[in-house]
Design an enzyme around this catalytic site. Structure first.
Site, short mmCIF file in Angstrom:
data_model
loop_
_atom_site.label_atom_id
_atom_site.label_comp_id
_atom_site.label_asym_id
_atom_site.label_seq_id
_atom_site.Cartn_x
_atom_site.Cartn_y
_atom_site.Cartn_z
N ASP A 40 0.79 -1.23 0.00
CA ASP A 40 0.00 0.00 0.00
C ASP A 40 0.82 1.28 0.00
O ASP A 40 0.27 2.38 -0.12
CB ASP A 40 -0.98 0.01 1.19
CG ASP A 40 -0.28 -0.24 2.54
OD1 ASP A 40 0.88 0.18 2.70
OD2 ASP A 40 -0.91 -0.85 3.43
N ASN B 5 -0.70 -7.85 17.51
CA ASN B 5 -1.79 -8.37 16.69
C ASN B 5 -3.08 -8.32 17.51
O ASN B 5 -3.06 -8.52 18.73
CB ASN B 5 -1.47 -9.83 16.29
CG ASN B 5 -2.26 -10.29 15.08
OD1 ASN B 5 -3.49 -10.19 15.07
ND2 ASN B 5 -1.57 -10.79 14.07
N ASP C 228 -5.28 -10.47 17.31
CA ASP C 228 -5.69 -11.86 17.54
C ASP C 228 -4.44 -12.71 17.77
O ASP C 228 -3.72 -13.03 16.82
CB ASP C 228 -6.46 -12.32 16.28
CG ASP C 228 -7.05 -13.69 16.46
OD1 ASP C 228 -7.04 -14.19 17.60
OD2 ASP C 228 -7.48 -14.27 15.44
N GLY D 115 0.95 -7.31 12.87
CA GLY D 115 -0.26 -7.41 12.05
C GLY D 115 -0.17 -8.37 10.88
O GLY D 115 -0.68 -8.07 9.81
N HIS E 48 6.50 -7.90 -1.23
CA HIS E 48 5.44 -8.31 -2.16
C HIS E 48 5.15 -7.24 -3.21
O HIS E 48 4.09 -7.26 -3.85
CB HIS E 48 4.16 -8.69 -1.38
CG HIS E 48 4.32 -9.95 -0.59
ND1 HIS E 48 3.46 -10.33 0.42
CD2 HIS E 48 5.25 -10.95 -0.66
CE1 HIS E 48 3.85 -11.48 0.94
NE2 HIS E 48 4.94 -11.88 0.30
N SER F 177 -0.70 -12.61 9.71
CA SER F 177 -1.14 -13.95 10.12
C SER F 177 0.02 -14.93 10.05
O SER F 177 -0.10 -16.06 10.53
CB SER F 177 -2.28 -14.42 9.21
OG SER F 177 -1.84 -14.42 7.86
C1 BJW Z 1 -4.24 -6.64 13.26
C2 BJW Z 1 -5.10 -5.59 13.21
C3 BJW Z 1 -4.76 -4.49 13.84
C4 BJW Z 1 -6.05 -7.25 12.06
N1 BJW Z 1 -3.56 -4.46 14.48
N2 BJW Z 1 -3.10 -6.72 13.83
C5 BJW Z 1 1.77 -24.99 -1.03
C6 BJW Z 1 1.22 -24.85 -2.29
C7 BJW Z 1 1.55 -23.74 -3.09
C8 BJW Z 1 2.42 -22.76 -2.63
C9 BJW Z 1 2.96 -22.92 -1.37
C10 BJW Z 1 2.64 -24.02 -0.59
N3 BJW Z 1 3.30 -23.90 0.60
C11 BJW Z 1 4.02 -22.75 0.57
C12 BJW Z 1 3.82 -22.15 -0.61
C13 BJW Z 1 4.41 -20.85 -1.02
C14 BJW Z 1 3.42 -19.72 -0.97
C15 BJW Z 1 2.74 -19.72 0.40
O1 BJW Z 1 3.28 -19.27 1.38
N4 BJW Z 1 1.52 -20.23 0.46
C16 BJW Z 1 0.84 -20.38 1.75
C17 BJW Z 1 -0.50 -19.65 1.70
C18 BJW Z 1 0.73 -21.84 2.02
N5 BJW Z 1 4.21 -18.53 -1.16
C19 BJW Z 1 4.41 -18.04 -2.36
O2 BJW Z 1 3.91 -18.50 -3.35
C20 BJW Z 1 5.39 -16.90 -2.45
N6 BJW Z 1 6.37 -17.19 -3.42
C21 BJW Z 1 7.25 -18.18 -3.23
O3 BJW Z 1 7.28 -18.86 -2.23
O4 BJW Z 1 8.11 -18.36 -4.30
C22 BJW Z 1 9.18 -19.28 -4.12
C23 BJW Z 1 10.40 -18.48 -3.82
C24 BJW Z 1 10.59 -18.03 -2.53
C25 BJW Z 1 11.72 -17.32 -2.23
C26 BJW Z 1 12.62 -17.03 -3.23
C27 BJW Z 1 12.40 -17.44 -4.53
C28 BJW Z 1 11.27 -18.19 -4.82
C29 BJW Z 1 4.68 -15.64 -2.89
C30 BJW Z 1 3.70 -15.17 -1.87
C31 BJW Z 1 2.98 -13.92 -2.39
C32 BJW Z 1 1.85 -13.49 -1.47
N7 BJW Z 1 1.11 -12.49 -2.14
C33 BJW Z 1 0.04 -11.78 -1.44
C34 BJW Z 1 -0.60 -10.79 -2.42
C35 BJW Z 1 0.34 -9.61 -2.66
C36 BJW Z 1 -0.27 -8.58 -3.56
C37 BJW Z 1 -1.47 -7.92 -2.95
O5 BJW Z 1 -1.41 -7.33 -1.87
O6 BJW Z 1 -2.51 -7.97 -3.59
O7 BJW Z 1 0.55 -11.11 -0.31
S1 BJW Z 1 -1.18 -12.88 -0.72
C38 BJW Z 1 -1.43 -11.94 0.74
O8 BJW Z 1 -0.93 -12.65 1.92
C39 BJW Z 1 -0.54 -10.70 0.57
C40 BJW Z 1 -0.06 -10.49 1.96
O9 BJW Z 1 1.12 -9.69 1.93
C41 BJW Z 1 0.19 -11.89 2.44
C42 BJW Z 1 0.23 -12.03 3.95
O10 BJW Z 1 -0.97 -11.66 4.53
P1 BJW Z 1 -0.96 -10.81 5.87
O11 BJW Z 1 -0.36 -9.49 5.62
O12 BJW Z 1 -0.39 -11.60 6.96
O13 BJW Z 1 -2.52 -10.54 6.06
P2 BJW Z 1 -3.63 -11.50 6.75
O14 BJW Z 1 -4.95 -10.99 6.35
O15 BJW Z 1 -3.33 -12.91 6.50
O16 BJW Z 1 -3.40 -11.25 8.31
C43 BJW Z 1 -3.66 -10.00 8.91
C44 BJW Z 1 -3.33 -10.11 10.38
O17 BJW Z 1 -3.52 -8.83 10.98
C45 BJW Z 1 -4.20 -11.09 11.16
O18 BJW Z 1 -3.36 -11.90 11.98
C46 BJW Z 1 -5.08 -10.19 12.04
O19 BJW Z 1 -5.38 -10.78 13.30
C47 BJW Z 1 -4.18 -9.00 12.21
N8 BJW Z 1 -4.85 -7.72 12.49
N9 BJW Z 1 -6.25 -6.00 12.48
C48 BJW Z 1 -2.76 -5.57 14.45
N10 BJW Z 1 -5.53 -3.39 13.90
#
Ligand code: BJW
Ligand code: ZN
Length: 291
Positions: free
Chosen positions: A105, A257, A259, A231, A122, A233
């Protein structure tokens, strides 16, 4: 102030090398939604399902409308006190510090965080890149809205969703316009090769920038005293792997966090601060940033 915050402050004052790992929760009090949980819906779609190369391949018009809405939202939001507290930490000369943010963002940059200490692993909503394999075109810091005429009106949804979040009971009867069917030639196009442009973000299954990952590795290899987990997950690799790496090296963890599972705090090396990161971070970092 509670006992664990006092203990945390004592440890913080002894820290020389600190990492912050941030996720969507950091920007919640700026008005931006998280990915998972009840906030993670855009129209009838799960946000996670739209953050994939397949979704873009199948329906680039749908995915572009989603990102147009995200760009508008981010542009109309302001950095909060959590972003600002980390930005202040980044300016201190006596502490080695980096922020690894999964957020796209741009709010950390806008909070005046030292750019050389900020890794947007990301990508960014405000970067566009060409989808052609043979074209390297990238557009940085593109804040235009809407990007094309066809992407007009995605902003209307912004206010609707914001209102809905305060009226939880209406979550099941959202009132929004359906997604438009948009022809590929009405979407952002590359000025060099005229192929389709896409958002410069990292989707599931895509590789992160190796140059960014190397720079983070270099920092983490020299032991880190503390990782602030803000913040997120912690469900997405490789971002989530940094926490274990710091623990493995003998560093401590502080989670901010709304939660927190009690079971994740059994370990003595982990502090858990439950609540809004925007409120907690300025308090937690006070001994360093208010001096
Ligand atoms: C508060 C709050 C408040 C609420 N105060 N807290 C099995 C199959 C296929 C793939 C995989 C697999 N196992 C692993 C993988 C790899 C995969 C992966 O991890 N998948 C898992 C889901 C299983 N990863 C990838 O594919 C990555 N690439 C990769 O691994 O390539 C290989 C490689 C690695 C290294 C070098 C070279 C090659 C890429 C991952 C890309 C993720 N992309 C996204 C979208 C980005 C664009 C966009 O924004 O649109 O990234 S997905 C989404 O999840 C986004 C976020 O950055 C990311 C993380 O989410 P985040 O930020 O944690 O949000 P939430 O909603 O999950 O959590 C919010 C938290 O806040 C909660 O805990 C709340 O409680 C809390 N909260 N209010 C404080 N006020
Ligand atoms: Zn191109």
């Amino acid at each position: 102030m509670n006992k664990s915050m006092i203990e945390f402050h004592e440890y913080l004052k002894s820290c020389k090398r600190i990492v912050a790992l941030c996720g969507a929760g950091l920007s919640v009090s700026s008005g931006l939604p998280t990915f998972r949980g009840s906030q993670g819906l855009w129209k009838n779609f799960n946000m996670i399902d739209l953050a994939t190369p397949d979704a873009f391949y199948i329906d680039p018009g749908l995915v572009w409308q989603f990102y147009s809405w995200r760009r508008y939202q981010a542009l109309h939001s302001q950095p909060n006190n959590g972003h600002k507290a980390l930005a202040k930490l980044s300016k201190l000369e006596n502490i080695d510090f980096i922020t690894i943010t999964q957020n796209v963002d741009g709010l950390s940059i806008r909070s005046n965080h030292d750019k050389s200490k900020l890794y947007e692993i990301h990508g960014s909503l405000f970067e566009l890149k060409c989808t052609s394999f043979t074209c390297n075109y990238k557009d940085h810091n593109n804040f235009k809205h809407p990007l094309t005429n066809a992407l007009k009106e995605t902003e209307e949804e912004f206010e609707n969703v914001r209102k809905r979040r305060f009226q939880e009971d209406q979550l099941n009867s959202p009132q929004f316009n359906p997604v438009k069917e948009i022809n590929e030639d009405e979407l952002p196009r590359c000025p060099i090769c005229n192929d389709l442009l896409r958002p410069g973000v990292v989707w599931f299954g895509e590789s992160l920038s190796l140059s960014i990952l190397n720079q983070i590795d270099n920092f983490i290899e020299q032991s880190v005293d503390l990782i602030l987990v803000v913040g997120t997950s912690g469900t997405v690799y490789p971002a989530n792997s940094y926490v274990d790496r710091v623990i493995h090296q003998g560093g401590k963890v502080a989670i901010f966090n709304t939660d927190i599972e009690e079971s994740s705090l059994k370990d003595n090396e982990i502090w858990g601060f439950k609540g809004d990161a925007a409120e907690l971070l300025p308090i937690a970092l006070k001994p360093l940033i208010d001096e």
